[in-house]
Motif scaffolding. Sequence first.
Motif, PDB file in Angstrom:
ATOM      1  N   UNK A 111       0.805  -1.258  -0.029  1.00  0.00           N
ATOM      2  CA  UNK A 111       0.000   0.230   0.048  1.00  0.00           C
ATOM      3  C   UNK A 111       0.851   1.218  -0.091  1.00  0.00           C
ATOM      4  N   UNK A 112       1.839   1.466   0.817  1.00  0.00           N
ATOM      5  CA  UNK A 112       2.870   2.449   1.046  1.00  0.00           C
ATOM      6  C   UNK A 112       3.596   2.472  -0.404  1.00  0.00           C
ATOM      7  N   UNK A 113       3.993   1.556  -1.011  1.00  0.00           N
ATOM      8  CA  UNK A 113       4.855   1.528  -1.944  1.00  0.00           C
ATOM      9  C   UNK A 113       4.101   2.314  -3.211  1.00  0.00           C
ATOM     10  N   UNK A 114       3.023   1.486  -3.526  1.00  0.00           N
ATOM     11  CA  UNK A 114       1.876   2.215  -4.510  1.00  0.00           C
ATOM     12  C   UNK A 114       1.688   3.363  -4.403  1.00  0.00           C
ATOM     13  N   UNK A 115       1.481   3.777  -3.144  1.00  0.00           N
ATOM     14  CA  UNK A 115       0.966   5.441  -2.841  1.00  0.00           C
ATOM     15  C   UNK A 115       2.410   6.143  -3.152  1.00  0.00           C
ATOM     16  N   UNK A 116       3.632   5.909  -2.788  1.00  0.00           N
ATOM     17  CA  UNK A 116       4.806   6.647  -3.065  1.00  0.00           C
ATOM     18  C   UNK A 116       5.111   6.592  -4.617  1.00  0.00           C
ATOM     19  N   UNK A 117       4.877   5.645  -5.148  1.00  0.00           N
ATOM     20  CA  UNK A 117       5.269   5.588  -6.615  1.00  0.00           C
ATOM     21  C   UNK A 117       4.049   6.561  -7.388  1.00  0.00           C
ATOM     22  N   UNK A 118       2.952   6.297  -6.972  1.00  0.00           N
ATOM     23  CA  UNK A 118       1.695   7.188  -7.741  1.00  0.00           C
ATOM     24  C   UNK A 118       2.041   8.708  -7.334  1.00  0.00           C
ATOM     25  N   UNK A 119       2.439   9.108  -6.418  1.00  0.00           N
ATOM     26  CA  UNK A 119       2.649  10.541  -5.738  1.00  0.00           C
ATOM     27  C   UNK A 119       3.895  11.083  -6.272  1.00  0.00           C
ATOM     28  N   UNK A 120       5.040  10.399  -6.638  1.00  0.00           N
ATOM     29  CA  UNK A 120       6.142  10.800  -6.917  1.00  0.00           C
ATOM     30  C   UNK A 120       6.053  11.812  -8.009  1.00  0.00           C
ATOM     31  N   UNK A 121       5.365  11.525  -8.962  1.00  0.00           N
ATOM     32  CA  UNK A 121       5.500  12.649  -9.982  1.00  0.00           C
ATOM     33  C   UNK A 121       4.878  14.010  -9.459  1.00  0.00           C
ATOM     34  N   UNK A 122       3.941  13.867  -8.542  1.00  0.00           N
ATOM     35  CA  UNK A 122       3.377  15.075  -8.065  1.00  0.00           C
ATOM     36  C   UNK A 122       4.327  15.831  -7.116  1.00  0.00           C
TER      37      UNK A 122
END
Length: 384
Positions: A111-122
């Motif tokens: 959950x945390x890894x997917x969230x970090x990858x999704x938010x990294x461009x932002x």
Amino acid sequence: MDRRQVWPDKFKKFFLNNKFVVALLIVLLIGLTILVFSKVPFIFKPISVLLHTVAAPLLLSGIAYYLLNPLVDRLERRSRVKRAYGIVTLYLVIAGIITLILLTVIPIIRTQLVGLIDNFPKYSAQIQEEFLDLTGSELFGKIQENVGTDLSDITGKVTTWGTSFLNNAASGVGNLVGTLTEIVLALVTTPFILFYLLRDGKRLPDYLMRFIPTALQPQTRMVMKEMNSQVASYIRGQIIVSCCIGALLYIGYLIIGLEYSLVLAIVAACTAVVPYLGPAIAITPALVVALVTSPFMLLKMVFVWTAVQLIEGKFISPQIMGKSLKIHPITIIFVIIFAGKMFGVLGIILAVPGYAVLKVVVTHVFQWFRFRSGLYKVIEEKEE
């Protein structure tokens, strides 16, 4: 004396009986041998393919052997069960622990890894926007006038360097993914190799001694013992230190409320396997997450990181690692950089233990040469 006899005597005296000249001739012959074999690389291609195939399982089995062998030895001594049964029992315990981790920790990490990858461009866009606001501010203009340098050129150079760095990083990530794929495939064979290593590993030195000349066996056994000690102390110590760093950072990140604390702590624990350079790599994602959260969070994160590094440097590493390797920090940094350039990610991981093993071998070879050659006898007598 016959003239025809004088020249052979001089040749023997100044060349054949000169140990320095003989050593140079040996080096020349070795170089010529390497040159000849380099012209026929197809002969060694099957050997290269074989080594590439078995390298990953042997590496994983070796690391696991140094970690689990003390447990198997203690289980064999205290419970007096056969070594094979003790290994099977340890396998069952490890399988239970892995299953527990898969059921409890992995979903949180995912959950945390997917969230970090999704938010990294932002996060990247936010940092870029803040940087552009800074470069367009009045304070930045005054600094530029006082310095007398066009900082926009510096910004352009930094941007170009950053783009190049990201491209290289992407390539490195691709190589890392390929390496991880090989490791996953090697996991199938690693338990079987590890079982036989744990069961018969103590017999390996005696088996290898059969191929060593009798006169060299005591020295060779000493070299193998020192090599084993160096590698064992490094692997066990470095993994324990890495786990301690990950645990301390996770606790610290939870206290300050940093997002993705578990993933960031795991990244730090994994990269801490590489001494000196690992922490510098691991702090980057934590800095990005803290920076986009708030300046105060960035300050708290830096404080936590500094505290953990101080605890690790002053208390954990001296107690666990000690001074067993006896390698200067500057030497370690250069060895890691060189191994990374030559062998990639695997070279970075194996740089320090490989250098420690090579150091043991070279030290004993030099001692043997010093004793046998007699080139240092005059100097030692003068010193005495």
